[in-house]
Design a protein around this motif. Sequence first.
Motif, short mmCIF file in Angstrom:
data_model
loop_
_atom_site.label_atom_id
_atom_site.label_comp_id
_atom_site.label_asym_id
_atom_site.label_seq_id
_atom_site.Cartn_x
_atom_site.Cartn_y
_atom_site.Cartn_z
N ASP A 1 58.32 87.72 17.96
CA ASP A 1 58.85 86.36 18.48
C ASP A 1 59.99 86.03 17.51
N ASP A 2 59.87 86.12 16.28
CA ASP A 2 61.02 85.67 15.40
C ASP A 2 62.09 86.77 15.27
N PHE A 3 61.80 87.99 15.51
CA PHE A 3 62.89 88.89 15.70
C PHE A 3 63.65 88.92 17.00
N ALA A 4 63.05 88.54 17.93
CA ALA A 4 63.91 88.34 19.32
C ALA A 4 64.74 87.42 19.04
N ILE A 5 64.47 86.14 18.62
CA ILE A 5 65.10 85.07 18.30
C ILE A 5 66.33 85.30 17.40
N MET A 6 65.93 85.87 16.39
CA MET A 6 66.94 86.35 15.30
C MET A 6 67.98 87.27 15.89
N ASP A 7 67.70 88.36 16.78
CA ASP A 7 68.39 89.14 17.44
C ASP A 7 69.63 88.46 18.18
#
Length: 348
Positions: free
Chosen positions: A35-41
Amino acid sequence: MTTSNTASSAAETSAPLSNETPIVDYADIQQIIADDFAIMDKQVFGSLNSKVQLVMNVSQHVINAGGKRMRPLITLLCSRLCKDEQSEDAMHLAAITEMLHTATLVHDDVIDESGMRRGRPTANATWDNPTAVLVGDYLIARAFNLLVGFQSLPLLQLFSDGTCDIAEGEVLQLQHQHNPEATEQDYMNIIDGKTSRLFMMATAGVAILQDKPEFMQPFSDFGQHFGNAFQIIDDVLDYSGDSELMGKNLGDDLAEGKPTLPTIVALRLLKQSDEAKYNKLRIAVQTGKVDDAQGLIKLVQESGSLDYCRERALEETRLAQQALSQLPDNQYRQGLWQLTELASSRLA
């Protein structure tokens, strides 16, 4: 620059890693913080706000080229390791590290006159060198514009010092281009700047952001040594990897006269054992003429250089893992440990 002795001595008094699970693939590690990675991307793209359409077009082109987003992944894992909850600040910092990394790739492609990266035309090939250089400059400037928003002088200091080190590493590489007298220490100084420094910024920045001064040294040591191992492995694969997987021809670094560890060590070993082969490799480094590329690759392989370089990469991997042993034992530390194993598994 952190030293091996620092990491080693600290590790001697800490518990060994208890999470030495079998190697997984990159997607599995990414899934730990999906989830964190998707938002960061999304933030990597959302942070671009130039009023100049050409800047937006080129920036989106180079960011869309993808890549594994390894540096922001490490930032997010470190943040969760500090405090297991979603952090907007950590995701912003992760996006900034990716923006800086992208800028360095754009500049590298101009310097190396590269036409393709990750299977796509580079910015300099799609537009031209001046456009690519200036958009790379914009990405760096935009990254610092975003860093100011944290209102943290220590964080800004870390990134400004680190960005200077990155630039100096690139210039040092140019200084030793086509230099057969370059030493192993010259090489380590180069990769400390051009590769390892941004990994260190991606980790140490989290300690500042999360107000965890006790994690500053382990995070810094991990980023430093992981970055060293990562670059040495890349350079070994230039003489022993799969051209299609790497996206470039074997021996390209030699043709470009880059002072990489396999070439430096091969020259050192051949100078002691076989003058004719030493002179052949020395002339190739000096001139960049590699008409007999396969012969030169075989020469480096048979010199014993790659065995030495593999051991150096594994040594740096062990030092990175020792740094991790000083941190809380949880799934996020496990993810970082698995990244080190995944990187070193490329040597198999």
